[in-house]
Enzyme design. Structure first.
Site, PDB file in Angstrom:
ATOM      1  N   HIS A  18      30.602  65.467  -6.278  1.00 50.91           N
ATOM      2  CA  HIS A  18      31.860  65.412  -7.039  1.00 50.91           C
ATOM      3  C   HIS A  18      32.576  66.761  -7.091  1.00 50.91           C
ATOM      4  CE1 HIS A  18      31.484  61.286  -8.794  1.00 50.91           C
ATOM      5  NE2 HIS A  18      30.248  61.481  -8.388  1.00 50.91           N
ATOM      6  N   ASP A  44      38.468  73.045  -8.019  1.00 50.28           N
ATOM      7  CA  ASP A  44      38.077  71.762  -8.609  1.00 50.28           C
ATOM      8  C   ASP A  44      37.803  70.761  -7.489  1.00 50.28           C
ATOM      9  OD1 ASP A  44      37.674  69.896 -10.664  1.00 50.28           O
ATOM     10  OD2 ASP A  44      39.502  70.489 -11.709  1.00 50.28           O
TER      11      ASP A  44
END
Ligand code: ADQ
Length: 468
Positions: A162, A370
């Site tokens: 992720h 991110d």
């Protein structure tokens, strides 16, 4: 997901989502929960409890909604310190977010990480059936397949990261990096968020592991051929849009605008994490106020940032820094009838978040790094198509690879960020609508269902078992 119709799905993640309280747990838990319910299977992970050290952990199983089993184990304090806080959050999290400066390598952390991955595998193995398809999630579990294979597992094993995968120059700094990559190759499919991440991984494999990259996404090294590809994660757009449009949401938006001199709202919503670029965002907002006095008393910025991983020092430091910055900005610019920056250090229910996104003219998503960033997609989904707000998005968020019509910024460049806020605040309706409809199309095309099904399709198409 044709290939999976006879198989059970087994999800493995550090924490198990509460399937009974899905509405509060967010899109990912819902997406995986939906997949489990439609295919049938098991969700396995840590129950969040710390227990005394006394041999093998007890696996607790609970059947929910007929065909789904939730299986959990507890952790010892030592496991929590070494595996969770230690290797996962003081080594992998910072290094994978390009923050070597914040990493703390301790041999005990790595031993703890291997041990807990082994404990997870040992606890899950007896529950597995031969044709199960196992999907492990995130940086806590990179060596999970290695441990499961060591116990003889021949099932198809998939992994999704992720968070970003760093360039080999950074990854190499982790003392045990070669062992980790070799262990990762015991999965059959390794999924990444963006092409940048998969390219970094492929570079490591070819430049430092004597491996080969095939044209079709397969990667070969350590005597194994696996698929390494991108599967950009999305959200359930319809569900989030609907949450932003209820009458309760409308009254929350009305409350936001009541009894205030403010005309425009800017919002940021992030876990309080040093990767999210919050100090830079606060400073850029200060710059906006310095350079555009016309916004005094006309604009307010609300930052919602609930605490996470408070036991890790870097997280305590960022909290102190943000409190200082928000106090300084409000002290310098605020007035008895205007608070320029509202900083809320706690979690907010999802439906309130959706309403706030809809009620705010500008959404700031400016992480320093991110994996994807789902807040960016939620902000788009929540907008009113007739008068949508503008998303300001960091080029270092995975989401920027797709969301081209946002105002893309370099989060390290405070002037550029302040200028983007100004552009967003002044953007004419026509341009806002054009950008928003293009962005909405993109998040609908690659939504959470697409993410889940494309990953599981690729995994189902692999030949089961460790041998090629
Ligand atoms: P996160 O780093 O947690 O996820 P993000 O993708 O933005 O980042 O997801 C956060 C989720 O938590 C969103 O659904 C958001 O609405 C919710 N949230 C944030 N602040 C909240 C608050 N104050 N109250 C309530 N809810 C809040 C990791 C990676 C990301 C990747 C995701 C999914 O770091 O890059 O996009 O996993 O793969």
């Amino acid at each position: 997901m044709g290939g999976l119709c006879l198989s059970r799905l087994v999800i493995v993640s550090n924490r198990v989502a509460d399937l009974e309280k899905q509405a509060q747990s967010g899109g990912l838990a819902v997406a995986l929960g939906d997949a489990l319910r439609s295919i049938g299977g098991v969700w396995f992970g840590w129950d969040g409890n710390i227990v005394e050290e006394d041999g093998l952990p007890l696996v607790k199983t609970e059947t929910v909604q007929n065909n789904v089993t939730i299986a959990t184990i507890s952790m010892t304090e030592r496991d929590y310190q070494e595996y969770y806080l230690g290797f996962a959050n003081k080594v992998l999290w910072p290094v994978f977010h390009y923050r070597l400066d914040l990493s703390q390598f301790e041999p005990a952390y790595f031993e703890g990480y291997k041990r807990v991955n082994r404990t997870f595998a040992t606890a899950l193995a007896p529950l597995l059936r031969p044709d199960d398809v196992v999907w492990a999630h995130d940086y806590h579990l990179t060596s999970f397949a290695y441990e499961l294979r060591a116990l003889g597992a021949k099932q198809r094993l998939g992994f999704f990261l992720h968070i970003p995968f760093p360039p080999p120059e950074l990854f190499q700094a982790i003392p045990s990096h070669d062992w980790l990559i070799k262990a990762l190759f015991q999965f059959d499919v390794v999924g990444f968020q963006t092409s940048n991440d998969v390219n970094n991984f492929r570079r490591f494999v070819t430049e430092l592991a004597q491996g080969r990259v095939h044209g079709d996404g397969r990667v070969e090294a350590f005597g194994r051929t696996i698929v390494a590809a991108t599967f950009p994660i999305g959200i359930d757009v319809e569900e989030f849009a609907a949450t932003a449009q209820t009458s309760a949401a409308a009254s929350q938006i009305e409350r936001l605008n009541r009894r205030t001199v403010v005309r425009s709202h800017i919002i940021g919503v992030d876990r309080l994490d040093y990767t999210k670029g919050l100090p830079e965002r606060f400073k850029a907002y200060r710059k906006l106020l310095e350079t555009h006095p016309e916004h005094w008393k006309a604009v307010t910025f609300m930052q919602i940032a609930p605490p996470t991983r408070i036991e890790v020092e870097a997280y305590a430091n960022i909290r102190v820094e943000l409190e200082g910055l928000s106090g300084a900005i409000n002290g310098e610019f605020g007035d008895f009838d205007w608070t320029p920056l509202r900083y809320i250090h706690r979690s907010v229910p999802r439906n309130t978040l959706a309403a706030l996104f809809r009620g705010c003219e500008v959404g700031l998503v400016t992480p320093l790094r991110d994996g994807m960033n789902l807040v960016a997609k939620e902000y788009i989904a929540a907008q009113d198509e007739k008068g949508p707000g503008v998303l300001v998005l960091s080029k270092f968020a995975g989401a920027a690879e797709e969301l081209e019509e946002a105002l893309i910024v370099n989060p390290y460049d405070l002037d550029e960020m302040a200028t983007a806020m100004q552009t967003a605040l002044q953007m004419p309706l026509g341009e806002r609508q054009e950008r928003h409809s293009a962005l909405l199309k993109r998040i609908k095309r690659h939504d959470v269902r697409y993410w889940r099904e494309s990953f599981l399709d690729v995994l189902a198409a692999r030949t089961p078992g460790p041998a090629e």
